[in-house]
Design an enzyme around this catalytic site. Structure first.
Site, mmCIF file in Angstrom:
data_model
loop_
_atom_site.group_PDB
_atom_site.id
_atom_site.type_symbol
_atom_site.label_atom_id
_atom_site.label_comp_id
_atom_site.label_asym_id
_atom_site.label_seq_id
_atom_site.Cartn_x
_atom_site.Cartn_y
_atom_site.Cartn_z
ATOM 1 N N ASP A 114 -19.509 0.275 -52.435
ATOM 2 C CA ASP A 114 -20.705 -0.349 -53.010
ATOM 3 C C ASP A 114 -22.001 0.010 -52.292
ATOM 4 O OD1 ASP A 114 -19.643 -1.656 -55.230
ATOM 5 O OD2 ASP A 114 -18.806 -3.233 -53.970
ATOM 6 N N ASP A 172 -16.753 0.369 -62.120
ATOM 7 C CA ASP A 172 -18.035 0.000 -61.514
ATOM 8 C C ASP A 172 -18.570 1.097 -60.581
ATOM 9 O OD1 ASP A 172 -16.009 -1.960 -61.885
ATOM 10 O OD2 ASP A 172 -17.130 -3.496 -60.851
#
Ligand code: GLY
Length: 391
Positions: A114, A172
């Site tokens: 991330d 994602d």
């Protein structure tokens, strides 16, 4: 008496400022941005400490905050940067700089995929609006750190460590490629771009069904790159389509096309968008999973709506025909129109955020039907993209 007076004043202001149903976006968007400005200003004062980052709303409407290591930390400084872009107000610049600086150590975090969300939404947005050598260095270092999670046998960056999967890659993760593409064009090693392209190719090949719906989690065999399982983590079922996952796919492949101009990525973004747009309820805000069993009695996910609206404004500028362009623009505007009004705009509610009705993880019963900072971030981005259209 004074209390009654101030209540009447608040009511009058609410009546003056509350958008009437059916108003057009040229009125709704500045109104929602004005509201976002108030909420963000208050949030800065409420949170105060730049080691804490707004994440989601608690039952009294105040922010639950997280430390910089959380995957969502970049969205709060990112939203402040966007508000600086909109207002040119030094308060927002100062605040954005303060919370961006609070993330500096994250450039070395090897434990997460991330880093794109964390560093590009904060430092990346900051560097676009207020370029600096320091910011650029952080971004390039973060991209190098992220590239350490790439496995050439699999052809993907690993998403999570220490979970039940051998080598999990979630849809994602497409979003984190922006960091790599940008860094490769701004002084970072050229391999960063090759890694991003390879990750996008592998995801394009393996993460989609024939109808354009996406899987959430794939796990790979690291000895030969074969797929071990196709599962979900935040969706309803392995074979269902988690709404935010689909939104990440639309945004991620649109952004990948921006950097590569490879028509395969544009086609993937369009297929993902078409799947999503054909399955929306009347108010254009999806339920948390397209196959959630109790629809229409399921929570919505306004974050998926905000991400998709923003992505569609960009996608509409790349498609080949005027008809497609108009279609994607029409959908983006419909989504924004919904988000700019009740029940989604948090105006008049206890929430300290901009939007209500986001869902983080329904299976984990975590952050269900609350405000979440990444919904606000992409909503503000979408509104600024709308304003840049000038129509
Ligand atoms: N990337 C995690 C999420 O969308 O919840």
């Amino acid at each position: 008496m004074r209390r009654i007076g101030s209540s009447i004043m608040i009511l009058t202001l609410a009546l003056v400022y509350a958008p009437a149903p059916g108003q057009d976006l040229q009125t709704l968007v500045p109104h929602a941005l004005q509201f976002a400005q108030q909420q963000l200003r208050q949030s800065v004062l409420e949170i105060g400490d730049s080691a804490r980052f707004a994440r989601s709303s608690q039952s009294d409407g105040s922010w639950k905050t997280t430390p910089a290591r959380d995957w969502t930390s970049g969205f709060f400084p990112g939203a402040l940067w966007y508000m600086y872009e909109y207002t040119n107000d030094p308060f927002f610049k100062k605040s954005a700089e303060k919370w961006t600086a609070g993330m500096v150590e994250q450039q070395f975090d090897r434990g997460t995929h991330d880093l794109g969300f964390k560093i590009f939404c904060s430092y990346g947005t900051g560097n676009r609006l207020s370029p600096s050598e320091e910011y650029q260095k952080v971004i390039v270092q973060a991209a190098k750190t992220l590239s350490g999670r790439f496995n050439p046998v699999v052809g993907c960056i690993k998403s999570w460590d220490n979970r039940k999967w051998v080598y999990p890659v979630i849809v994602d993760n497409m979003m984190n490629l922006e960091l790599l593409f940008w860094a490769a064009e701004h002084g970072g090693p050229k391999e960063l771009r090759e890694i991003a392209v390879k990750h996008a190719e592998t995801t394009m090949k393996n993460h989609f069904r024939a109808d354009g719906g996406s899987y959430h989690v794939l796990s790979y065999d690291t000895t030969n790159g074969s797929i071990l399982v196709r599962n979900t983590h935040q969706g309803y079922a392995d074979e269902s389509v988690w709404a935010r996952g689909q939104a990440w796919a639309i945004y991620g492949f649109t952004m990948t096309y921006r950097f590569t101009k490879d028509p395969r990525f544009l086609a993937t973004a369009q297929r993902a968008a078409d799947y999503y747009l054909q399955r929306l309820p009347a108010d254009h805000v999806p339920y948390w999973d397209f196959q959630a069993p109790e629809i229409p009695n399921e929570p919505r996910d306004v974050s998926a709506a905000a991400i998709t609206a923003s992505a569609l404004f960009e996608l509409s500028s790349y498609v080949k025909t005027e008809k497609q362009k108009e279609e994607y623009l029409r959908h983006a505007k419909n989504i924004l129109r919904s988000l700019c009004a009740a029940p989604y705009l948090a105006e008049g509610t206890a929430s300290h955020a901009v939007l209500n009705h986001a869902t983080g993880s329904k299976p984990a019963n975590s952050e269900v039907d609350v405000s979440i900072i990444y919904a606000d971030y992409y909503f503000i981005e979408a509104m600024l993209r709308y304003l840049k259209l000038g129509k």
